[in-house]
Scaffold this active site. Structure first.
Site, PDB file in Angstrom:
ATOM      1  N   GLY A  48     -18.465 -31.213  25.059  1.00 56.22           N
ATOM      2  CA  GLY A  48     -18.747 -29.905  24.480  1.00 56.22           C
ATOM      3  C   GLY A  48     -17.477 -29.101  24.315  1.00 56.22           C
ATOM      4  N   GLU A  54     -12.981 -26.485  26.571  1.00 53.80           N
ATOM      5  CA  GLU A  54     -13.691 -27.757  26.392  1.00 53.80           C
ATOM      6  C   GLU A  54     -14.329 -28.211  27.704  1.00 53.80           C
ATOM      7  OE1 GLU A  54     -11.042 -29.963  22.966  1.00 53.80           O
ATOM      8  OE2 GLU A  54     -10.220 -29.908  25.012  1.00 53.80           O
ATOM      9  N   VAL A  55     -15.441 -28.954  27.572  1.00 52.70           N
ATOM     10  CA  VAL A  55     -16.136 -29.527  28.722  1.00 52.70           C
ATOM     11  C   VAL A  55     -16.089 -31.045  28.613  1.00 52.70           C
ATOM     12  CG1 VAL A  55     -18.304 -29.690  29.990  1.00 52.70           C
ATOM     13  CG2 VAL A  55     -17.664 -27.533  28.893  1.00 52.70           C
ATOM     14  N   LYS A  70     -14.655 -28.290  33.139  1.00 51.29           N
ATOM     15  CA  LYS A  70     -14.491 -27.278  32.097  1.00 51.29           C
ATOM     16  C   LYS A  70     -13.061 -26.778  32.135  1.00 51.29           C
ATOM     17  CE  LYS A  70     -16.773 -23.125  30.350  1.00 51.29           C
ATOM     18  NZ  LYS A  70     -17.912 -22.203  30.579  1.00 51.29           N
ATOM     19  N   ASP A 162     -24.087 -14.771  30.630  1.00 54.24           N
ATOM     20  CA  ASP A 162     -24.429 -15.553  29.441  1.00 54.24           C
ATOM     21  C   ASP A 162     -25.699 -16.357  29.691  1.00 54.24           C
ATOM     22  OD1 ASP A 162     -24.037 -16.251  26.799  1.00 54.24           O
ATOM     23  OD2 ASP A 162     -22.697 -17.930  27.246  1.00 54.24           O
TER      24      ASP A 162
END
Length: 253
Positions: A48, A54-55, A70, A162
């Site tokens: 991701g 980025e993960v 992450k 979030d």
């Protein structure tokens, strides 16, 4: 129309907070000697990416286990890498069945990273997209689990900031997990920050954030309310194609 449950009691039992069965221990993967390394972690694949960074799926060579890593973008490091590391260290002490386990956070060669358990399953966004809106009973089962997760995080003095369908996963075995704390901020930090930060996904943001109020425990709870609305209807209470559209939607009632 949300689909009805044939056996709501049975579903509640299935989705209860009881831990999922222990997975079969993963075999140590064959490590490519040219693979990227970040400390003791070997990067296996990108899973991701976004504005934050980025993960990756990675392998922890010190503990022989699969992890999610992450890595923040460089500008994130300049904007608050130290607070992200402090937050990761606090999250590593949080123990709750509905909170993604964080194993550590550190900076290596100017790059900030947080790593934790690697989860397999479907996000609630995928559940609604693939299966349609949930019943009231199903929605409440998910909400109960997320409430417990948020309460635990808030007690540690942190905010998530979030909460959304993409950041909650129903793991294989039924466990419901709140994840992705990359935007989280300490409650005490917010008291000393300057302008309010509109971090997060606009459709889930509390209306007071658009007016300049700082994020709080209450704004996390508002986002949970939006999530419940979405799970039960496949819609959002306030919509818009841009941040300004959503702001105007709140202003007009």
């Amino acid at each position: 129309r949300p689909r009805e449950l044939a056996d709501p009691a049975g579903l509640s039992a299935l989705l209860s907070m009881a831990p999922a069965p222990l997975p079969t221990r993963l075999a140590v993967p064959e490590i490519d000697p040219t693979a990227r390394r970040w400390g003791a972690l070997v990067v296996l694949e990108l899973i991701g990416a976004g504005s934050f960074g980025e993960v990756f799926r990675a392998w922890d060579t010190s503990l022989d286990r699969e992890v999610a890593l992450k890595l923040m973008k460089r500008r994130r490091r300049r904007a608050g890498g130290d607070s992200i590391i402090r937050e990761g260290q606090v999250l590593a002490r949080v123990s709750h069945p509905n909170v993604m386990a964080i194993y550590g956070a550190r900076e290596i060669d100017g790059e900030v990273g947080i790593w934790g358990e690697f989860l397999r399953g479907r996000t609630l966004a995928r559940v609604v997209t693939e299966d349609g809106p949930l019943s009231a009973e199903e929605t409440l089962v998910f909400a109960d689990a997320i409430c417990g997760a948020l309460a635990t995080v808030h007690r540690e003095g942190l905010l998530h900031r979030d909460v959304k369908a993409q950041n909650v996963i129903r793991e294989q075995g039924g466990r419901i997990v709140l994840m992705d704390f990359g935007l989280g901020t300490g409650v005490e930090d917010l008291a000393t920050e300057g302008a309010a930060d509109l971090a997060g996904t606009p459709l889930y943001l509390a209306p007071e954030l658009f007016a300049g109020t700082r994020a709080s425990v209450r704004t996390d709870i508002y986002s949970l309310g939006v999530l419940m609305f979405y799970l039960a209807t496949d819609r959002y209470p306030v919509t818009g194609r841009s941040m300004e559209d959503v702001k105007q939607g709140h202003a007009s009632g």
